[in-house]
Design an enzyme around this catalytic site. Structure first.
Site, PDB file in Angstrom:
ATOM      1  N   CYS A   5       0.935  -1.122   0.040  1.00 19.96           N
ATOM      2  CA  CYS A   5      -0.008   0.143   0.052  1.00 19.96           C
ATOM      3  C   CYS A   5       0.756   1.230  -0.028  1.00 19.96           C
ATOM      4  CB  CYS A   5      -1.049  -0.066   1.153  1.00 19.96           C
ATOM      5  SG  CYS A   5      -2.088  -1.652   1.470  1.00 19.96           S
ATOM      6  N   GLU A 286      -7.860  -8.516  13.250  1.00 21.50           N
ATOM      7  CA  GLU A 286      -8.058  -7.230  12.950  1.00 21.50           C
ATOM      8  C   GLU A 286      -9.430  -6.559  13.250  1.00 21.50           C
ATOM      9  OE1 GLU A 286      -5.696  -5.044   9.982  1.00 21.50           O
ATOM     10  OE2 GLU A 286      -7.602  -4.816   8.915  1.00 21.50           O
ATOM     11  N   SER A 312      -6.364  -1.829  12.341  1.00 21.86           N
ATOM     12  CA  SER A 312      -5.671  -1.739  11.061  1.00 21.86           C
ATOM     13  C   SER A 312      -4.723  -0.756  11.179  1.00 21.86           C
ATOM     14  CB  SER A 312      -6.632  -1.322  10.105  1.00 21.86           C
ATOM     15  OG  SER A 312      -5.844  -0.721   8.826  1.00 21.86           O
TER      16      SER A 312
END
Length: 397
Positions: A5, A286, A312
């Site tokens: 990411c 998560e 997260s």
């Protein structure tokens, strides 16, 4: 691009920490996927593995206490994901190294300034590929070396020490070329992305994480303090929240209360307490949907969230995770009841339950839900809570 990411979430932070540990060649983390420079890194990495084999150097030679000290320092300087606060102790356990505890994290984050301006921390929110072009991990390490915050004798997979790697990087053509490319392509000064401690302080960069203690989390917890809505932080940069607890044993139940418009709805000022999500309870999945829901509700910033689970790597809001000991380990969070008043003070690094100690001690906590047979029973007895990285440690140890 970026091999993950384009923000410092868990994937990108894992790359950064792997390089800081000495497990990658210099300037590997955050390389743009598929690009020539990425393919070159793959080829050189393969050659390095062959060299390491010939020299008899194994992973345990690299994962030393010095390597973990460097990893903690680089994590702080980058402002990385809170999930690596869980993964690093687990890696240390497997390497036979003393696991970093909450006091180590507090000490390092108080000592090491944040030097990187990247998504999601800001203030200008550069992408991770721009951090790579600005010099990435070795550029940050040059500043940390100057400040005396690194263990330069640590061995790396290059076959050289960290100090040798940084000597090479400082004078390398690669460094000059890529930093110039960032200015040429994006019009960005590399020193605006990766800053000296003095420049970072002048631009208001602060540590991204705080580690509160208190009677609700004796072994510590984690909050990404830079993710708190600025409107909830006073003129002195202090976040303080006090409100009644709303206790939930699952994320779906908590989300249902967030969506509700009935008497069970979540109200401004509430402190949502999500229990049973630690390593012992359910393997620590998560918690993302709940934080996303609160982020996009107009009143969500007025609600605090506490859990013995994790979030997260780019969670936002007043969300405190990793409360230890977790509920299923007999932690105080498992004794919270609806309506109990909880006080959260980031400045004081404390989360306190306004319940007399004698009453709290007398309350019944949660018990194990895991069947007492087979592998799950072994897991129940041998897994440790978040403060140790959720490692499996036989009870006799």
């Amino acid at each position: 691009p970026g091999g993950g990411c384009q923000f410092l979430g868990t994937a990108a932070t894992s790359q950064v920490v792997a390089e800081a540990l000495g497990l990658t060649l210099p300037h590997s983390a955050l390389a743009p996927s598929g690009a020539d420079i990425w393919r070159d890194m793959a080829r050189r990495s393969g050659a390095a593995v062959v060299t390491l084999e010939k020299r008899g150097i194994v992973t345990r030679d690299i994962l030393t206490e010095a390597a973990f000290a460097n990893a903690l320092a680089v994590h702080a300087a980058f402002g990385g994901s809170t999930n690596l606060i869980m993964h690093l102790p687990a890696i240390a356990h497997q390497a036979g190294i003393r696991r970093p505890d909450v006091e180590d994290w507090r000490r390092v984050n108080a000592l090491v300034p944040r030097l990187v301006d990247a998504l999601p921390n800001g203030p200008r929110h550069f992408a991770t590929v721009q951090v790579f072009l600005a010099g990435g991990v070795p550029e940050v390490m040059l500043h940390l070396r100057e400040a005396g915050l690194l263990q330069l004798d640590a061995l790396t997979v290059s076959g050289q020490t960290l100090g040798d790697n940084l000597d090479w990087w400082e004078k390398s053509e690669r460094r000059q070329r890529l930093r110039a490319k960032l200015t040429q392509l994006d019009g960005i000064d590399p020193d605006d992305v990766i800053m000296s401690p003095a420049a970072a302080a002048s631009r208001g960069l602060t540590s991204t994480v705080t580690f509160p203690g208190g009677n609700l989390t004796p072994d510590g917890s984690v909050i990404k303090s830079t993710a708190i809505d600025p409107e909830k932080v006073d003129a002195n940069g202090i976040y303080l929240h006090e409100g009644p607890a709303r206790v939930f044993a699952s994320e779906p139940d908590a989300i249902a209360a967030v969506k509700s418009t009935g008497p069970d709805r979540i109200r401004e000022g509430d402190v949502m307490v999500l229990i049973g999500l630690g390593p012992i309870g359910c393997g620590m999945p998560e918690t993302a949907q709940l934080t996303i829901a609160l982020k996009h509700l107009p009143w969500g910033k007025h609600v605090a969230l506490l859990t013995d689970g994790r979030f997260s790597g780019v969670s936002t809001g007043a969300c405190v995770g990793h409360l230890s000991p977790e509920a299923w380990a007999g932690g105080p969070i498992g004794k919270v009841r609806d309506g109990d008043i909880i006080r959260i003070s980031v400045a004081n690094r404390s989360i306190d339950l306004d319940v007399p100690a004698a009453e709290l001690a007398a309350r019944e906590g949660v018990g194990y839900r895991i069947p007492a047979s087979g592998y799950l029973d072994t897991f129940r007895h041998d897994v440790r809570d978040m403060s140790t990285g959720g490692a499996l440690v036989p009870a006799k140890e």
